[in-house]
Design an enzyme around this catalytic site. Structure first.
Site, PDB file in Angstrom:
ATOM      1  N   CYS A   2       0.843  -1.174   0.000  1.00 30.39           N
ATOM      2  CA  CYS A   2       0.000   0.000   0.000  1.00 30.39           C
ATOM      3  C   CYS A   2       0.888   1.236   0.000  1.00 30.39           C
ATOM      4  O   CYS A   2       2.085   1.152  -0.237  1.00 30.39           O
ATOM      5  CB  CYS A   2      -0.852   0.007   1.259  1.00 30.39           C
ATOM      6  SG  CYS A   2      -1.718  -1.544   1.542  1.00 30.39           S
ATOM      7  N   ARG A  53      -4.912   1.742   0.175  1.00 33.68           N
ATOM      8  CA  ARG A  53      -4.941   0.288   0.337  1.00 33.68           C
ATOM      9  C   ARG A  53      -4.975  -0.476  -0.986  1.00 33.68           C
ATOM     10  O   ARG A  53      -5.760  -0.138  -1.869  1.00 33.68           O
ATOM     11  CB  ARG A  53      -6.174  -0.098   1.163  1.00 33.68           C
ATOM     12  CG  ARG A  53      -6.202  -1.565   1.499  1.00 33.68           C
ATOM     13  CD  ARG A  53      -7.391  -1.914   2.357  1.00 33.68           C
ATOM     14  NE  ARG A  53      -7.306  -3.310   2.780  1.00 33.68           N
ATOM     15  CZ  ARG A  53      -8.349  -4.044   3.127  1.00 33.68           C
ATOM     16  NH1 ARG A  53      -9.556  -3.521   3.123  1.00 33.68           N
ATOM     17  NH2 ARG A  53      -8.186  -5.296   3.494  1.00 33.68           N
ATOM     18  N   LEU A  54      -4.094  -1.472  -1.057  1.00 32.56           N
ATOM     19  CA  LEU A  54      -4.163  -2.495  -2.096  1.00 32.56           C
ATOM     20  C   LEU A  54      -4.450  -3.792  -1.346  1.00 32.56           C
ATOM     21  O   LEU A  54      -3.589  -4.297  -0.631  1.00 32.56           O
ATOM     22  CB  LEU A  54      -2.834  -2.582  -2.864  1.00 32.56           C
ATOM     23  CG  LEU A  54      -2.748  -3.660  -3.945  1.00 32.56           C
ATOM     24  CD1 LEU A  54      -3.686  -3.346  -5.104  1.00 32.56           C
ATOM     25  CD2 LEU A  54      -1.316  -3.758  -4.488  1.00 32.56           C
ATOM     26  N   SER A  55      -5.664  -4.302  -1.464  1.00 33.45           N
ATOM     27  CA  SER A  55      -6.071  -5.444  -0.630  1.00 33.45           C
ATOM     28  C   SER A  55      -5.479  -6.740  -1.156  1.00 33.45           C
ATOM     29  O   SER A  55      -5.736  -7.111  -2.296  1.00 33.45           O
ATOM     30  CB  SER A  55      -7.594  -5.576  -0.623  1.00 33.45           C
ATOM     31  OG  SER A  55      -8.198  -4.324  -0.509  1.00 33.45           O
ATOM     32  N   ILE A  56      -4.702  -7.387  -0.302  1.00 34.08           N
ATOM     33  CA  ILE A  56      -4.099  -8.676  -0.667  1.00 34.08           C
ATOM     34  C   ILE A  56      -4.473  -9.728   0.386  1.00 34.08           C
ATOM     35  O   ILE A  56      -4.757 -10.861   0.058  1.00 34.08           O
ATOM     36  CB  ILE A  56      -2.554  -8.564  -0.733  1.00 34.08           C
ATOM     37  CG1 ILE A  56      -2.126  -7.452  -1.702  1.00 34.08           C
ATOM     38  CG2 ILE A  56      -1.922  -9.906  -1.082  1.00 34.08           C
ATOM     39  CD1 ILE A  56      -1.964  -7.835  -3.130  1.00 34.08           C
ATOM     40  N   GLY A  80       2.904  -3.361   3.191  1.00 32.25           N
ATOM     41  CA  GLY A  80       3.703  -4.564   3.016  1.00 32.25           C
ATOM     42  C   GLY A  80       2.929  -5.817   3.357  1.00 32.25           C
ATOM     43  O   GLY A  80       1.697  -5.816   3.385  1.00 32.25           O
ATOM     44  N   GLU A  81       3.666  -6.860   3.581  1.00 31.81           N
ATOM     45  CA  GLU A  81       3.068  -8.149   3.943  1.00 31.81           C
ATOM     46  C   GLU A  81       3.910  -8.793   5.038  1.00 31.81           C
ATOM     47  O   GLU A  81       5.139  -8.772   4.968  1.00 31.81           O
ATOM     48  CB  GLU A  81       3.053  -9.114   2.742  1.00 31.81           C
ATOM     49  CG  GLU A  81       2.366  -8.606   1.498  1.00 31.81           C
ATOM     50  CD  GLU A  81       0.862  -8.370   1.660  1.00 31.81           C
ATOM     51  OE1 GLU A  81       0.297  -8.800   2.695  1.00 31.81           O
ATOM     52  OE2 GLU A  81       0.275  -7.733   0.769  1.00 31.81           O
ATOM     53  N   ASP A 104      -3.084  -9.162   8.654  1.00 32.98           N
ATOM     54  CA  ASP A 104      -1.755  -9.142   9.267  1.00 32.98           C
ATOM     55  C   ASP A 104      -1.510  -7.810   9.993  1.00 32.98           C
ATOM     56  O   ASP A 104      -0.697  -7.734  10.904  1.00 32.98           O
ATOM     57  CB  ASP A 104      -0.656  -9.424   8.227  1.00 32.98           C
ATOM     58  CG  ASP A 104      -0.760  -8.571   6.982  1.00 32.98           C
ATOM     59  OD1 ASP A 104      -1.768  -7.855   6.826  1.00 32.98           O
ATOM     60  OD2 ASP A 104       0.170  -8.623   6.149  1.00 32.98           O
TER      61      ASP A 104
END
Lengths: 612, 363
Positions: A2, A53-56, A80-81, A104
């Site tokens: 994001c 937000r980029l929803s992953i 990030g992730e 997360d």
């Protein structure tokens, strides 16, 4: 993955934050997060956090950010992730933590409540976040061990601003645009700006593998929690692996990393070249998953039926591992049409990244939000020619480099020669030390040449502030003892961090694609570094190729390395918009390396450009 | 913590820097950060106000004897835990002495002298544990000149004496300057030919246009110095000599009353490190007008506590003064943020963070 931003008016004399500025910071990064936008401010308007937000993971509204933990009086904005978030969550639940989402992000809030800033030690993934601790009135900034995710801040002495992009901070309007001499000198020397500098004096990068507190006194000195070089150095001290174990240990470690990097609630594709790294990753992905895997390869019209064409090799690898494969052809006309958008998206000047722009664009066209890349394989498994060249140069150059003034004398004698490569003049001066030899290997210009393209005084100040050899050594410190360890540290902490990872970030995010890099992983480094130390030189990549259950064929392993080679150099040479270099005599010489012209061209595009 | 302070002047001195030093030492003492402070001034004289308890100011030593006096004080008056250097010109000496006695150096930066430091001063700065700058502007200029970690330079602005409060114009001063029925534009600052950046001549240049609409307007210039004659000549040349009053230097016990004479405070400077006069004006309830090219933006709080103009634009200056005369402008009470209590609190935080031994923090 994001875009994050925030403002903290930490000084008692500072005005409350300007919410309109906060939104400008955030929305300049709209491409990083097209799926949502949020902001949060303290009641007294001294702190504001924002998020695109980029929803992953956890695609629901529950995963929206900034995320508040009212019980702990903490708020986070996170980019990030965290690949091990499920394991961390289980541990926290056993300690009594109660979760309300599946994201997360919430794990980070609970982990902070449990461990404070030491939480960073437990995280496996790529991340940059800002966490407001309302009880202590302190802001914690943190960045992942390798610096995969960017995080920049600007402190004017009253107010701290941060964002995922340098250009977002500038777009906010609250940051001085004075150019940073060290940043510009670094760009022309290395082709990318070495951290912590940026092209603006007031903007700095939060160091990779570090946390940084900001309290009422302002930002504190960053505290390192992880060092790639220290990890490599520790590996040197461990007992060498038994030869029979090496392959199995490598396979296990790689499988573990790939498994973690596939954690997502959306499909994860792969950028596939005809090389070993991405091919082996695809094989390992197939080993851990029976699901459909989308692979994408770039092909260039100009390379059709030539050795550089990646498409046939990649197609064969894709077929071998049964991926759903797409070959995306890029034409010169598409490149010309995209060039202004590339310049716009390029967060800081860099001589690379255009290939990632197109492969990310292709992935997005296929509907992918996340894709795996083989980036970092050469650094981890000693695949670059630099692992062979640099130790050799140092052996040859050590003695002459100790003769007083010889280096400068040789430089003066042959500088300006039209027949010799410009770096030849630097051989005696630099080849005798690892940092010097690395500058020779990766450098675009040499320090004394910068006056040809930058304002002479500005250049002198830039080189003085940057201290090129000093920053190479400092970035890769504590320096490992072995030759392979030293080069691995330089490649990971200078080239990978400042060039490859940064380019991957801006070029991927411009298309709202999260690029995941399983070779760039702290746990993998801990496992692999001792193995690579014990291998004969030049054999690391065979280890990678043999790691999938169905190994890569020898044809792929023995193929001459091209990476994602592109005809972009030729296209740029022909483009009317990229010809500014012709006005500098040294750059107009026929023998001038193309990278120099391109670096100069990029410097002319900057708003605050200190050119000659 | 015991501190040895090398300063230009402090107790008994004049001007913004002396005031800053007095406030700093008082805050250190009141806030419990320092047990004992020994102040060695280079100039000035002993006098009012008296230093607070356990702050001892030695006699001024002059330029030539100062290095020896500093060394002697470091040895004979010690032991010390920290050395404070109140002016960049003294920084090389302070760095050497602090290294000799093995204590951290705390360097204070003020105005234009810090914007283009010498090599020796830059060296001293790099050996400082803590650097405090009076404004964001001074900090930025210093970082631009000296390759130094920005995290080591913190901003500690001036504070303001609570004697500066709104009030009616004192009749005695109205009488002295013959201001009955007049509205007053005020500037307070030295008229030094070396520091022509305070913008007096810009205000004088704007007067003809202002007087055309406001014939009752008077420009009162408080402060003295070698530039006074040039400014008087400029007023005469502009045909506004009857509207410009030079009050000269004003005793400190009369200064607050001089602010009460004014309608608007204006100082469109270009080389102000901070400009404590803006805080005094705001404390006196005046709308203050300053420039956007130096440290003035700090006391004006980026426009929240006073009006900010481009000091090179006569049009902007006139427009701002017109607005202020009409009572339209930011609330001067916004400058309350610079009160002594906040100054002392921040100072305590800085000392705790940078100069006291680190505490082991629980997770």
């Amino acid at each position: 993955m994001c875009g994050i931003a925030g403002i903290y008016s930490y000084h008692y004399a500072a005005n409350p934050i300007d919410r309109a500025e906060l939104r400008r910071l955030r929305d300049h990064m709209a491409a990083r997060g097209p799926d949502g936008a949020g902001e949060w401010c303290t009641a007294d308007n001294r702190v504001g956090l924002a998020h695109r937000r980029l929803s992953i993971i956890d695609l629901s509204e529950d995963g929206a950010q900034p995320m508040v933990d009212a019980d702990a009086n903490a708020v986070i904005t996170f980019n990030g992730e965290i690949y091990n978030y499920k394991a961390l969550r289980r541990g926290l639940e056993q300690q009594g933590h109660v979760f309300r989402t599946d994201s997360d992000t919430e794990v980070l809030l609970h982990l902070y409540a449990a461990k404070g800033p030491r939480m960073a030690d437990d995280l496996r993934g790529m991340f940059a976040f800002a966490l407001w601790d309302g009880a202590r009135r302190r802001l914690l900034l943190a960045r992942d061990p390798y610096g995969i995710k960017p995080l920049y801040y600007a402190d004017d002495g009253w107010t701290l601003r941060f964002a995922s992009q340098v250009k977002a901070l500038v777009a906010g309007g609250g940051v001085s645009c004075a150019p940073e001499p060290a940043g510009w000198a670094g760009f022309l020397l290395f082709g990318s700006i070495p951290e912590p500098y940026t092209n603006y004096q007031e903007i700095r990068a939060v160091p990779a593998g570090a946390t940084m507190w900001v309290d009422s006194c302002g930002p504190a000195k960053p505290a390192n929690y992880f060092s790639v070089s220290a990890e490599i150095r520790a590996a040197e001290d461990r007992l060498p692996a038994r030869p029979g174990d090496v392959q199995e240990r490598a396979r296990e470690a790689l499988l573990d990393s790939v498994r973690h990097h596939l954690v997502a609630d959306v499909p994860v594709g792969i950028f596939l070249s005809a090389g070993v790294d991405s091919g082996a990753l695809l094989g390992l992905m197939r080993d851990v998953s029976t699901a459909e895997i989308h692979s994408v390869t770039l092909a260039y019209e100009d390379f059709r039926n030539r050795r550089e064409d990646e498409a046939p090799g990649a197609r064969a690898v894709a077929a071998s591992y049964a991926s759903t494969h797409t070959t995306r052809v890029v034409t010169e006309s598409e490149f010309r049409a995209d060039l202004p958008k590339i310049f716009e998206a390029m967060d800081q000047p860099t001589v690379d990244g255009i290939n990632t722009w197109f492969v990310s664009k292709a992935a997005r066209e296929l509907g992918l939000k996340a894709a795996v890349s083989g980036l970092g394989g050469d650094e981890l498994f000693a695949g670059y020619p630099s692992f062979r060249d640099i130790p050799r140069w140092v052996r040859w150059g050590r003695l002459p480099s100790h003769v007083p003034f010889l280096g400068d004398l040789v430089r003066r004698l042959i500088a300006g020669s039209r027949r010799l490569h410009p770096k030849t003049a630097a051989l005696v001066k630099y080849a005798g030390s690892y940092a010097g030899a690395y500058l020779l290997r990766r450098g675009i210009f040499m320090p004394w040449e910068l006056g040809q393209v930058m304002d002479r005084d500005f250049m002198a100040e830039g080189v003085r502030r940057l201290d090129p050899l000093g920053i190479i050594a400092a970035s890769a410190g504590p320096l490992p003892r072995t030759a392979i360890g030293k080069v691995a540290s330089f490649e990971a902490c200078v080239y990978l961090r400042n060039q490859l990872l940064r380019d991957t970030d801006w070029a991927g995010m411009a298309h709202s694609v999260e690029v995941r890099v399983p070779f760039v992983d702290r746990r993998l480094l801990t496992e692999i570094a001792p193995l690579v130390m014990s291998l004969p030189p030049g054999t690391g990549k065979r280890l990678v190729a043999a790691s999938p259950r169905k190994p890569l064929p020898d044809a792929v392993v023995d193929r001459k390395k091209t990476g994602f080679e592109t005809p972009i150099k030729d296209w740029l040479q022909r483009d009317d918009r990229t010809q500014t270099w012709r006005r500098i005599p040294e750059l107009a010489r026929a023998s001038c390396p193309w990278a120099r012209r391109w670096a100069y061209q990029l410097a002319t595009l900057a708003e605050a450009r200190p050119l000659a | 913590m015991n501190i040895l302070a090398l300063v230009g002047d402090a107790f008994g001195g004049h001007g913004g820097i002396a005031q800053y030093n007095r406030d700093l030492f008082t805050a250190l003492k009141v806030g419990g950060c320092a047990e004992r402070i020994v102040v060695l001034p280079r100039q000035g004289r002993a006098g009012t106000p008296e230093p607070p308890d356990r702050v001892r100011q030695l006699g001024p030593r002059g330029k030539s004897c100062y290095p020896l006096a500093a060394l002697r004080a470091a040895v004979a008056e010690g032991p010390f835990d920290v050395m404070f250097c109140g002016h960049l010109n003294l920084a090389p000496l302070a760095a050497m002495v602090s290294r000799l006695i093995g204590v951290p150096l705390w360097l204070q930066l003020h105005g234009w002298e810090a914007w283009e430091p010498t090599r020796a001063q830059a060296w001293a700065a790099r050996h400082s544990t803590l650097i405090t700058a009076v404004s964001r502007y001074t900090r930025r200029r210093f970082i631009r000149s000296v390759a130094i970690d920005p995290q080591r330079i913190r901003v500690l602005p001036n504070t303001v004496d609570e004697k500066f409060t709104p009030g009616p114009p004192p009749p005695s001063l109205v009488e002295r300057y013959r201001l009955q029925g007049r509205r007053v534009l005020l500037t307070v600052g030295r008229l030094s030919p070396d520091e022509r950046g305070k913008g007096h001549d810009k205000v004088i240049g704007a007067l003809p246009q202002l007087i055309a609409d406001h014939p009752d307007l008077v420009y009162l210039v408080v402060g003295d110095g070698g530039d006074r004659q040039r400014l008087a000549a400029a007023a005469k040349e502009g045909g506004v000599a009857d509207h410009v009053l030079f009050a000269g230097a004003v005793a400190s016990d009369e200064l607050a009353d001089h602010y009460r004479l004014a309608t608007v405070f204006v100082m469109p400077s270009i080389q102000e490190g901070f400009g404590i006069a803006f805080l005094e004006a705001a404390g006196s309830g005046l709308i203050a007008i300053g420039g956007n090219r130096d440290g003035s933006v700090d006391p004006l709080a980026d426009g929240a506590a006073g009006m900010i103009v481009d000091p090179t634009s006569p049009m902007q200056l006139v427009a701002a003064i017109e607005s202020a005369l009409a009572g339209q402008g930011p609330d001067p009470a916004q400058a309350r943020r610079f009160r002594f209590e906040n100054f002392g609190g921040h100072l305590r935080d800085l000392v705790t963070t940078h100069l006291l031994p680190p505490r082991v923090e629980a997770a």
